[in-house]
Enzyme design. Structure first.
Site, PDB file in Angstrom:
ATOM      1  N   LYS A  13      20.959 -36.306 -15.074  1.00  0.00           N
ATOM      2  CA  LYS A  13      19.998 -35.421 -14.393  1.00  0.00           C
ATOM      3  C   LYS A  13      18.754 -35.201 -15.252  1.00  0.00           C
ATOM      4  O   LYS A  13      17.625 -35.277 -14.766  1.00  0.00           O
ATOM      5  CB  LYS A  13      20.660 -34.061 -14.076  1.00  0.00           C
ATOM      6  N   ARG A 126      26.388 -39.048 -27.005  1.00  0.00           N
ATOM      7  CA  ARG A 126      25.043 -38.458 -26.958  1.00  0.00           C
ATOM      8  C   ARG A 126      24.728 -37.673 -28.241  1.00  0.00           C
ATOM      9  O   ARG A 126      25.557 -36.946 -28.751  1.00  0.00           O
ATOM     10  CB  ARG A 126      24.922 -37.524 -25.750  1.00  0.00           C
ATOM     11  N   ARG A 159      25.519 -32.030 -29.592  1.00  0.00           N
ATOM     12  CA  ARG A 159      25.582 -30.719 -28.934  1.00  0.00           C
ATOM     13  C   ARG A 159      27.005 -30.174 -29.000  1.00  0.00           C
ATOM     14  O   ARG A 159      27.954 -30.935 -28.863  1.00  0.00           O
ATOM     15  CB  ARG A 159      25.181 -30.858 -27.460  1.00  0.00           C
ATOM     16  N   ARG A 170      34.188 -29.282 -19.259  1.00  0.00           N
ATOM     17  CA  ARG A 170      33.024 -29.370 -18.359  1.00  0.00           C
ATOM     18  C   ARG A 170      33.339 -30.196 -17.118  1.00  0.00           C
ATOM     19  O   ARG A 170      32.868 -29.880 -16.022  1.00  0.00           O
ATOM     20  CB  ARG A 170      31.827 -29.982 -19.105  1.00  0.00           C
TER      21      ARG A 170
HETATM   22  P1  ADP Z   1      25.217 -30.997 -18.414  1.00  0.00           P
HETATM   23  O1  ADP Z   1      24.742 -31.155 -17.006  1.00  0.00           O
HETATM   24  O2  ADP Z   1      25.147 -32.261 -19.185  1.00  0.00           O
HETATM   25  O3  ADP Z   1      26.547 -30.300 -18.526  1.00  0.00           O
HETATM   26  P2  ADP Z   1      23.277 -28.853 -18.941  1.00  0.00           P
HETATM   27  O4  ADP Z   1      22.256 -28.974 -19.995  1.00  0.00           O
HETATM   28  O5  ADP Z   1      22.825 -28.825 -17.533  1.00  0.00           O
HETATM   29  O6  ADP Z   1      24.267 -30.058 -19.242  1.00  0.00           O
HETATM   30  O7  ADP Z   1      24.160 -27.543 -19.202  1.00  0.00           O
HETATM   31  C1  ADP Z   1      24.776 -27.272 -20.432  1.00  0.00           C
HETATM   32  C2  ADP Z   1      25.658 -26.039 -20.310  1.00  0.00           C
HETATM   33  O8  ADP Z   1      24.838 -24.883 -20.016  1.00  0.00           O
HETATM   34  C3  ADP Z   1      26.685 -26.061 -19.180  1.00  0.00           C
HETATM   35  O9  ADP Z   1      27.892 -26.698 -19.575  1.00  0.00           O
HETATM   36  C4  ADP Z   1      26.882 -24.565 -18.896  1.00  0.00           C
HETATM   37  O10 ADP Z   1      27.743 -23.988 -19.841  1.00  0.00           O
HETATM   38  C5  ADP Z   1      25.498 -23.999 -19.111  1.00  0.00           C
HETATM   39  N1  ADP Z   1      24.746 -23.971 -17.833  1.00  0.00           N
HETATM   40  C6  ADP Z   1      23.688 -24.760 -17.492  1.00  0.00           C
HETATM   41  N2  ADP Z   1      23.260 -24.497 -16.243  1.00  0.00           N
HETATM   42  C7  ADP Z   1      24.070 -23.504 -15.764  1.00  0.00           C
HETATM   43  C8  ADP Z   1      24.149 -22.797 -14.526  1.00  0.00           C
HETATM   44  N3  ADP Z   1      23.319 -23.080 -13.503  1.00  0.00           N
HETATM   45  N4  ADP Z   1      25.101 -21.842 -14.409  1.00  0.00           N
HETATM   46  C9  ADP Z   1      25.945 -21.557 -15.404  1.00  0.00           C
HETATM   47  N5  ADP Z   1      25.937 -22.190 -16.589  1.00  0.00           N
HETATM   48  C10 ADP Z   1      25.011 -23.159 -16.777  1.00  0.00           C
END
Ligand code: ADP
Ligand code: ZN
Length: 217
Positions: A13, A126, A159, A170
């Site tokens: 994404k 990553r 990370r 996740r």
């Molecule tokens: P990815 O899609 O690779 O898991 P992101 O950078 O989108 O990575 O998100 C990293 C972390 O941040 C998620 O695993 C979650 O813990 C938190 N997070 C991100 N966006 C949200 C959201 N919309 N609601 C709740 N937690 C979120």
């Protein structure tokens, strides 16, 4: 135009969003990036976020929804690319209410489809620059000097949520909490699937084609 990209962690994404930013004036709204910035600065929100993110769990909906509303409310006429938000049906319902209130329209939801083994390969390999955020991969795209960013000489790290245990958590969270979003948007006629196994540029081109076709209707 307002666009949501959904998909498993590691579906790409963020990389697709980078292409959009390069090619249009769309505003990239990544809740993950917002939380990472707060964590880096050790703000109260950052500390709170870390207590969930480090375990691979979601930050509570109320916190996340609030952040988004504050951003949208300042500039409701902008074009937004939502990346990583909404992530639960509750967030999707809340976004719908916010958009209605601000007179905004959701044009499209793209589901970036990738297989689980590709996701695990991408996430476990990553690495990211602590200073400028440039993303690397130990096999596909390592920095020229081990552990040092090509762009800014910053430290290249893994990370906290890309460690193996957190990745598993996740993917579970995705199955249980995010996947229901697909049906939610399908029912609204807004969902289109895109092949996430291809390059970010090709994903971008696919999405643009979908948008063009939608306009023609
Ligand atoms: P990815 O899609 O690779 O898991 P992101 O950078 O989108 O990575 O998100 C990293 C972390 O941040 C998620 O695993 C979650 O813990 C938190 N997070 C991100 N966006 C949200 C959201 N919309 N609601 C709740 N937690 C979120
Ligand atoms: Zn860097």
């Amino acid at each position: 135009m307002n666009l949501i990209i959904v998909g498993k962690p590691g579906a790409g994404k963020g990389s697709v969003a980078e292409v959009f930013k390069e090619k249009s004036d769309i505003i990239h709204l990544s809740t993950g990036d917002i939380f990472r910035k707060e964590m880096k600065e050790h703000t109260t929100l950052g500390e709170l976020a870390l207590s969930y993110i480090g375990k691979g769990q979601l930050v509570p909906d109320s916190v996340t929804n609030d952040i988004i509303y504050k951003i949208l409310e300042k500039n409701p006429s902008g074009s937004y690319l939502f990346d990583g938000y909404p992530r639960t049906v509750n967030q999707a319902e809340c976004l719908e209410q916010m958009m209605e209130k601000l007179n905004m329209k959701l044009d499209l939801v793209c589901d970036l489809e990738v297989k689980d083994d590709l996701v695990i390969f991408r996430l476990s390999g990553r690495r990211v620059c602590k200073s400028c955020g440039t993303i690397y991969h130990v096999i596909n795209h390592p920095p020229k000097k081990d552990g040092i960013c090509d762009v800014c000489n910053g430290e290249v790290i893994q990370r906290a949520d890309d460690k193996e245990e957190a990745i598993k958590a996740r993917l579970n969270v995705y199955q249980n909490q995010t996947k229901p979003l697909i049906d939610y948007y399908k029912a609204k006629g807004l969902l289109r699937s895109v092949d996430g196994d291809q390059s970010a540029l090709d994903v971008y081109l696919d999405i643009m084609e979908i948008l063009d076709n939608e306009k023609g209707r």
